[in-house]
Design a protein around this motif. Structure first.
Motif, mmCIF file in Angstrom:
data_model
loop_
_atom_site.group_PDB
_atom_site.id
_atom_site.type_symbol
_atom_site.label_atom_id
_atom_site.label_comp_id
_atom_site.label_asym_id
_atom_site.label_seq_id
_atom_site.Cartn_x
_atom_site.Cartn_y
_atom_site.Cartn_z
ATOM 1 N N SER A 53 -3.269 9.428 -1.560
ATOM 2 C CA SER A 53 -2.970 9.815 -0.089
ATOM 3 C C SER A 53 -4.131 8.824 0.844
ATOM 4 O O SER A 53 -3.451 8.340 1.789
ATOM 5 N N LEU A 54 -5.016 8.334 0.228
ATOM 6 C CA LEU A 54 -5.914 7.398 0.830
ATOM 7 C C LEU A 54 -5.256 6.063 1.089
ATOM 8 O O LEU A 54 -5.397 5.376 1.975
ATOM 9 N N THR A 55 -4.464 5.738 -0.018
ATOM 10 C CA THR A 55 -3.744 4.439 -0.033
ATOM 11 C C THR A 55 -2.543 4.420 1.128
ATOM 12 O O THR A 55 -2.629 3.491 1.605
ATOM 13 N N VAL A 56 -1.951 5.484 1.239
ATOM 14 C CA VAL A 56 -1.083 5.759 2.307
ATOM 15 C C VAL A 56 -1.542 5.562 3.929
ATOM 16 O O VAL A 56 -1.177 4.850 4.588
ATOM 17 N N LEU A 57 -2.509 6.169 3.723
ATOM 18 C CA LEU A 57 -3.484 6.198 5.041
ATOM 19 C C LEU A 57 -4.109 4.797 5.320
ATOM 20 O O LEU A 57 -3.749 4.193 6.540
ATOM 21 N N LEU B 226 0.694 -1.022 0.098
ATOM 22 C CA LEU B 226 -0.027 -0.022 0.076
ATOM 23 C C LEU B 226 0.901 1.386 0.084
ATOM 24 O O LEU B 226 0.513 2.162 -0.649
ATOM 25 N N PHE B 227 1.961 1.182 0.612
ATOM 26 C CA PHE B 227 2.846 2.447 0.865
ATOM 27 C C PHE B 227 3.403 2.671 -0.673
ATOM 28 O O PHE B 227 3.538 3.696 -1.058
ATOM 29 N N LEU B 228 3.632 1.442 -1.292
ATOM 30 C CA LEU B 228 4.220 1.802 -2.614
ATOM 31 C C LEU B 228 3.485 2.500 -3.680
ATOM 32 O O LEU B 228 3.734 3.099 -4.336
ATOM 33 N N GLY B 229 2.333 1.617 -3.542
ATOM 34 C CA GLY B 229 1.257 1.951 -4.600
ATOM 35 C C GLY B 229 0.805 3.688 -4.431
ATOM 36 O O GLY B 229 0.843 4.310 -5.220
ATOM 37 N N GLY B 230 0.591 4.055 -3.065
ATOM 38 C CA GLY B 230 0.142 5.313 -2.422
ATOM 39 C C GLY B 230 1.034 6.238 -2.846
ATOM 40 O O GLY B 230 1.102 7.438 -3.356
ATOM 41 N N CYS B 231 2.646 6.084 -2.686
ATOM 42 C CA CYS B 231 3.690 7.049 -2.734
ATOM 43 C C CYS B 231 3.902 7.179 -3.999
ATOM 44 O O CYS B 231 4.124 8.330 -4.629
ATOM 45 N N VAL B 232 3.855 6.051 -5.235
ATOM 46 C CA VAL B 232 4.173 6.427 -6.577
ATOM 47 C C VAL B 232 3.204 6.943 -7.176
ATOM 48 O O VAL B 232 3.479 8.290 -7.993
ATOM 49 N N LEU B 233 1.768 7.014 -6.698
ATOM 50 C CA LEU B 233 0.767 7.802 -7.245
ATOM 51 C C LEU B 233 0.743 9.345 -6.857
ATOM 52 O O LEU B 233 0.358 10.318 -7.651
ATOM 53 N N LEU B 234 1.410 9.545 -5.693
ATOM 54 C CA LEU B 234 1.891 10.819 -5.149
ATOM 55 C C LEU B 234 3.025 11.543 -6.214
ATOM 56 O O LEU B 234 3.045 12.718 -6.270
ATOM 57 N N LEU C 217 -5.165 15.554 -9.644
ATOM 58 C CA LEU C 217 -6.133 15.671 -8.494
ATOM 59 C C LEU C 217 -6.354 14.030 -8.138
ATOM 60 O O LEU C 217 -6.411 13.638 -6.936
ATOM 61 N N PRO C 218 -6.937 13.402 -9.081
ATOM 62 C CA PRO C 218 -7.394 11.982 -8.951
ATOM 63 C C PRO C 218 -6.129 11.002 -8.114
ATOM 64 O O PRO C 218 -6.224 10.394 -7.314
ATOM 65 N N TYR C 219 -4.884 11.260 -8.673
ATOM 66 C CA TYR C 219 -3.780 10.538 -8.093
ATOM 67 C C TYR C 219 -3.463 10.933 -6.734
ATOM 68 O O TYR C 219 -2.953 10.160 -5.839
ATOM 69 N N ILE C 220 -3.587 12.239 -6.559
ATOM 70 C CA ILE C 220 -3.271 12.943 -5.045
ATOM 71 C C ILE C 220 -4.297 12.259 -4.192
ATOM 72 O O ILE C 220 -3.813 11.919 -3.160
ATOM 73 N N LEU C 221 -5.385 12.134 -4.702
ATOM 74 C CA LEU C 221 -6.429 11.678 -3.600
ATOM 75 C C LEU C 221 -6.321 10.095 -3.212
ATOM 76 O O LEU C 221 -6.340 9.782 -2.052
ATOM 77 N N MET C 222 -6.306 9.464 -4.290
ATOM 78 C CA MET C 222 -6.198 8.052 -4.405
ATOM 79 C C MET C 222 -4.663 7.552 -3.758
ATOM 80 O O MET C 222 -4.680 6.627 -2.919
#
Length: 427
Positions: free
Chosen positions: A367-371, A277-285, A360-365
């Motif tokens: 951030s939520l994935t990292v959470l 989840l950290f990998l997926g979330g950070c990459v999107l950010l 914006l979609p990548y920032i929201l997705m």
């Protein structure tokens, strides 16, 4: 078809939303039906439901008729998926169970995903395409005589002899010499007295421990679903051929499932899933930092983000099934899956936000994935532990008070013996 343009163009995306509404309803009822009537019965009934109503859809004469049957197809699709997943979890031994839940289930899901753009490329008429995707469901009919009912479910409903017969048959097929009596009659009376009560969705909130696990599971599943379906639905917005991009989006899932299997085999559950989840979330950010003229890098990061989220999606099924006890396991997985369907309904709107700001979609997705990755670290660890059968045997969320019940400690000898007997999938 049916003039879904101009003032009626809203009906197209609504059809997809209605399918996910059916998936949501199926997630809600499938767990309770499976816990009451049996994993096998619900599995094949909902397989027939999905195949039958998909076939009827081919002959739809209006958008309204198509959409109504799309809801019913969605109900059947998720119901048989969850029932099959839990049935495999409860039948198979520890090592094969993880293999089935990751590579077994998910790899074939990815293969079906890859076949979809291939079929769609050569079959442009939607009726013929739907028919071609529906007919393979008939291949499941012979499996009724091959797949057994879950011995754990039979025991939880006091049907000890049927469970004994299934385990003995597994031993014969796998070439293992089993004892004449696997289920000790002196223990069955105590198990019978514990398991004959009826369980409902409210039992997922009976104690502070199961309530905490349920709340965290619901949030994690919902966020993962938003990321997975959001990135999948965003595929047409990527540069290049839409069929090729859809195929690549499916191909990236194969290594994701392989990695998730390797992690589940060798490392603790919560740390493995949190890392994905950290990998997926950070990459999107990080996508927002890529210059607009380096398009290939943005596509690479999107695929890498889906790689991480897909790995987590594969692991969360295994993790959740291991946290819940037998008496409410299908119900617990079904409730969590229902939450993920809420995420899938919301995901198109996350993609739609890209019309205002493409990042914006990548920032929201992201951030939520990292959470959700952070939240995963608070779940109890199930790696190497026997599956719980009662609510009292559930692993504890860190920080909760624990008052041991008289039946909370199990002799794991029976679990290990049955796992050894069932460690091959030759049913």
């Amino acid at each position: 078809q049916w003039n879904l343009v101009c003032e009626d163009d809203w009906k197209g995306p609504l059809s997809t939303s209605l399918f996910f509404v059916g998936v949501l309803l199926g997630s809600f009822i499938s767990g309770q039906l499976s816990d009451k009537f049996g994993r096998k019965n619900v599995l094949f009934a909902t397989l027939a439901m999905q195949t039958g109503f998909s076939f009827v859809q081919v002959f739809s004469t209006s958008w309204e008729m198509f959409s109504v049957f799309f809801v019913l197809v969605g109900m059947g699709q998720i119901s048989n998926y969850v029932a099959a997943f839990v049935l495999g979890t409860e039948i198979l031994g520890k090592s094969i169970r993880v293999l089935f839940n990751t590579l077994g289930v998910c790899i074939f899901y990815a293969i079906g995903y890859m076949l979809l753009p291939l079929f769609a490329y050569f079959i442009r008429d939607w009726r013929m395409l739907l028919l071609a995707l529906t007919l393979p469901g008939l291949l499941c009919i012979p499996l009724w005589w091959i797949i057994p009912e879950s011995p754990r479910w039979l025991i939880s409903h006091g049907r000890f002899q049927e469970a004994e017969d299934i385990i003995q048959k597994a031993a014969r097929i796998n070439g293992i010499t089993a004892p004449d009596v696997i289920l000790d009659p002196s223990e069955l009376q105590d198990v019978d007295s514990q398991k004959q009560q009826t369980y409902t969705i409210l039992d997922l909130m009976r104690t502070r421990n199961i309530l905490a696990i349920t709340i965290m599971s619901v949030i994690i599943w919902m966020i993962i679903s938003v990321g997975y379906f959001g990135l999948s639905l965003d595929t047409p917005n990527l540069h290049g051929d839409v069929y090729l991009n859809c195929f690549l989006s499916a191909v990236i899932e194969v290594p994701a499932y392989v990695i998730s299997w390797l992690l589940l085999q060798n490392l603790p559950r919560r740390y493995s899933m949190a890392a994905a989840l950290f990998l997926g979330g950070c990459v999107l950010l990080f996508i927002q930092l890529v210059p607009s003229y380096i398009r290939w890098l943005s596509i690479l990061l999107v695929m890498l983000g889906k790689f991480g989220i897909t790995s987590a999606f594969s692991m969360v099924y295994v993790y959740t099934a291991e946290l819940y006890p037998t008496v409410v396991r299908n119900m617990g997985v079904g409730a969590s899956s229902m939450a993920s369907r809420l995420g899938s309904i919301l995901s198109p709107y996350f993609v739609y936000l890209g019309a205002y700001d493409r990042f914006l979609p990548y920032i929201l997705m992201g951030s939520l994935t990292v959470l959700s990755g952070i939240l995963t670290l608070f779940l109890p660890e199930s790696y190497g532990m026997p599956l719980p059968d009662t609510i009292e045997q559930m692993l504890l969320v860190k920080g909760l008070e624990y008052r041991p019940a008289s039946n909370s400690k199990r002799n794991s000898k029976e679990e290990e013996e049955n796992s050894e007997i069932c460690k091959s999938t030759a049913f």
